[in-house]
Motif scaffolding. Sequence first.
Motif, PDB file in Angstrom:
ATOM      1  N   ILE B 157       0.918  -1.354   0.271  1.00 46.65           N
ATOM      2  CA  ILE B 157       0.171   0.104  -0.017  1.00 46.65           C
ATOM      3  C   ILE B 157       0.609   1.080   0.257  1.00 46.65           C
ATOM      4  O   ILE B 157       1.367   1.591   1.310  1.00 46.65           O
ATOM      5  N   PRO B 158       1.379   2.120  -0.983  1.00 50.08           N
ATOM      6  CA  PRO B 158       2.390   3.694  -0.959  1.00 50.08           C
ATOM      7  C   PRO B 158       0.996   4.560  -0.235  1.00 50.08           C
ATOM      8  O   PRO B 158      -0.276   4.634  -0.768  1.00 50.08           O
ATOM      9  N   GLU B 159       1.828   4.907   0.686  1.00 51.46           N
ATOM     10  CA  GLU B 159       0.997   5.827   1.529  1.00 51.46           C
ATOM     11  C   GLU B 159       1.780   7.310   0.748  1.00 51.46           C
ATOM     12  O   GLU B 159       3.490   7.510   0.325  1.00 51.46           O
ATOM     13  N   MET B 160       1.614   7.870  -0.502  1.00 49.56           N
ATOM     14  CA  MET B 160       1.256   8.833  -1.178  1.00 49.56           C
ATOM     15  C   MET B 160       1.338  10.781  -0.252  1.00 49.56           C
ATOM     16  O   MET B 160       0.339  10.746   0.604  1.00 49.56           O
ATOM     17  N   ARG B 161       2.583  11.271   0.432  1.00 47.53           N
ATOM     18  CA  ARG B 161       2.536  12.379   0.016  1.00 47.53           C
ATOM     19  C   ARG B 161       3.077  13.171  -0.643  1.00 47.53           C
ATOM     20  O   ARG B 161       3.908  13.332  -1.337  1.00 47.53           O
ATOM     21  N   GLN B 162       2.110  14.507  -0.968  1.00 46.49           N
ATOM     22  CA  GLN B 162       2.460  15.518  -1.488  1.00 46.49           C
ATOM     23  C   GLN B 162       3.675  17.301  -0.982  1.00 46.49           C
ATOM     24  O   GLN B 162       2.457  17.716  -0.038  1.00 46.49           O
ATOM     25  N   TYR B 164       5.774  20.088   0.567  1.00 47.63           N
ATOM     26  CA  TYR B 164       5.763  21.719   0.235  1.00 47.63           C
ATOM     27  C   TYR B 164       4.394  22.208  -0.098  1.00 47.63           C
ATOM     28  O   TYR B 164       4.326  23.758  -0.028  1.00 47.63           O
ATOM     29  N   ASN B 165       3.333  21.229  -0.836  1.00 52.23           N
ATOM     30  CA  ASN B 165       2.138  21.838  -1.359  1.00 52.23           C
ATOM     31  C   ASN B 165       0.738  21.093  -1.810  1.00 52.23           C
ATOM     32  O   ASN B 165       0.769  19.924  -1.713  1.00 52.23           O
ATOM     33  N   GLU B 166       0.904  20.367   0.106  1.00 52.61           N
ATOM     34  CA  GLU B 166       0.170  19.297   0.826  1.00 52.61           C
ATOM     35  C   GLU B 166      -1.808  18.963  -0.085  1.00 52.61           C
ATOM     36  O   GLU B 166      -1.978  19.025  -0.205  1.00 52.61           O
ATOM     37  N   GLU B 167      -1.746  20.687   0.126  1.00 54.07           N
ATOM     38  CA  GLU B 167      -3.031  21.231  -0.530  1.00 54.07           C
ATOM     39  C   GLU B 167      -3.567  20.787  -1.802  1.00 54.07           C
ATOM     40  O   GLU B 167      -3.928  20.788  -2.861  1.00 54.07           O
ATOM     41  N   GLN B 168      -2.533  20.625  -2.543  1.00 57.97           N
ATOM     42  CA  GLN B 168      -2.040  21.186  -4.363  1.00 57.97           C
ATOM     43  C   GLN B 168      -2.721  22.534  -4.568  1.00 57.97           C
ATOM     44  O   GLN B 168      -3.825  22.417  -5.137  1.00 57.97           O
ATOM     45  N   ASN B 169      -2.166  23.268  -3.632  1.00 64.90           N
ATOM     46  CA  ASN B 169      -2.413  24.298  -4.500  1.00 64.90           C
ATOM     47  C   ASN B 169      -1.698  24.687  -6.038  1.00 64.90           C
ATOM     48  O   ASN B 169      -0.403  24.928  -6.356  1.00 64.90           O
TER      49      ASN B 169
END
Lengths: 247, 368
Positions: B157-162, B164-169
């Motif tokens: 199960i890949p746990e994704m984290r974006q 520096y910009n977690e809200e995908q702004n």
Amino acid sequence: MENKAITCKDLTKRFGDFKAVDGISFDVEPGEIFGFLGANGAGKTTAMRILCGLSYPTSGQATVAGFDVYRQQEKIKKNIGYMSQKFSLYDNLTVWENIRFYGGVYGVSRPEIKKRSNELIATLGLEKEAGKLVGGLPLGWKQKLAFSVAIFHRPKIVFLDEPTGGVDPVTRRQFWDMIYEAAASGITVFVTTHYMDEAEYCNRISVMVDGRVEALDTPANLKNRYHANTMDDVFYQLARGAKRKSD
Amino acid sequence: MKQLLAFIRKEFYHVFRDRRTLLILFGMPIVQILLFGFALSSEVKNIGIAVLDNARDVQSEQIISKIRSSSYFQVKTPALNYKDIGERFKRGEIKCAILFPVNFGSDLYKTGGAQIQVIADASDPNTATTVTNYLNSIVNNYQQELNPNATPSYRIIPEMRQLYNEEQNGSLNFIPGVIALVFMIVSTALTSVAVVREKELGTMEILLVSPFKPIMVLIAKAVPYLVLSVIDFIVILLLSVFLLNVEIRGSLILIFAESILFIVTCLSLGLMISNITASQQTAMMISMMGMMLPTILLTGFMFPLENMPKVFQWVSYIIPSKYYYAIMKGVMLKGLGFGYVWKETLVLAGMSSGLLLIALRNFKIRLQ
């Protein structure tokens, strides 16, 4: 040497093989109105640029207001005024702001700027226009104002490069009245022009042909020597011998 | 010094009396921020989708309602047949279509494997990829709901984290780019035009004949635009923070210092351009074409540099805004300190001193 306004001795400016100014020599006395004539391309502008400290000669000597054109350009610049054929004030500045700017650039003190500009505006009769943008003034007034600004810092010598181009005869006459006034107050006037009637107003004139000074004398003497009725004839006889094409 | 002040005051008069300059100065940054922030979004939303449901069973309906509830899709009227889908693709009404075969539900239960067809308009490849990914995840999601108890022996199960910009702004990324663009316009284009204008008007001659030093002329021309650039910068920062909800992570002092360094680079460029041109139009053309286009194309703020042919990547190394963009992205968005951006800073500092030197030298040569 010291008491001459301008001295030139064998002044030469070479661009490659081309001698734009070819060994000219003359002196200008303080307070004199010196006409500097010549067809386009005769080397007037180049000579004038050297005397104004904008360019170095290739050889020969020259002093302006007693300062050497090779080593003392900065001192020359402090002691001369300059006005060119192109209109040289800022259109989107008011009369007042233009005066204050040029006064400031020449390092005139603030109270002195105020005093002199009030005088200047009164003399020119510009009281109503002082707060308006220069762009809206008629050309004749602009030229007169530009001249007043050029001598605002009380220079020893003022260089006028075709100052009356495109101006009507009446305004030209008034302009020359201002030049006489300046000369009377001790400012040496060095003026180039293409109008031969204006040449007659000068104390002495030199005529440049192909980089050399071909004639230098008072207008009356020149007319005698060349058996001419007008300066127009004198100029024509001299300029006809030119080998260089204008421009 | 007093002479310099007189000159700088005159420059400000010029700026504030010229409506066009004012408009470029203050209108443009605001418009750009609004445009990039609200209108130009690289996110894919409201994609037109047509459904051809030949199955009309519970399972197909459930999937369709999942698509319907997603904000990414806008489900259009159901397609009548295969040909109808083709027509609507041609008209551009839809970007993708999903087709359920006749026995979708029963196949799913009886054979344990049913098929659906997804068709996407790949004339815009990026959108097509995004769209198929979205649909894929919707179908996967539904599949998991069907088998809640299925526990395969081995699962990753890949746990994704974006970061520096977690809200995908989407606003974040372009702001440093817009700032670079604005500096290019204000500091480079307007400055070069301001110097060349004096040449055109003939006032430059007067200035050169005056005891005012040529170098001072350049400084006096540059100072007002430096001040105005900083004001523009503050305006953009405020808009980003309060309107676009951008969080500034790094040190403000570092951000300002780096920006002033870049403004100096732009000013030097502008002064250099003004030395080699004689008309305001040429100056404008060179700064617009020669400086702004590369800034837009080759800094990486619109198009990723990594995907470009090597030649363009090499060219990008000589473009100052590339370094500024990298610095700002690091400091403003990631909160990095000077230790992470000193190389880029060094390059920028080198570039500005080089350009400034060239500008000053050429200006002197022109006087001879």
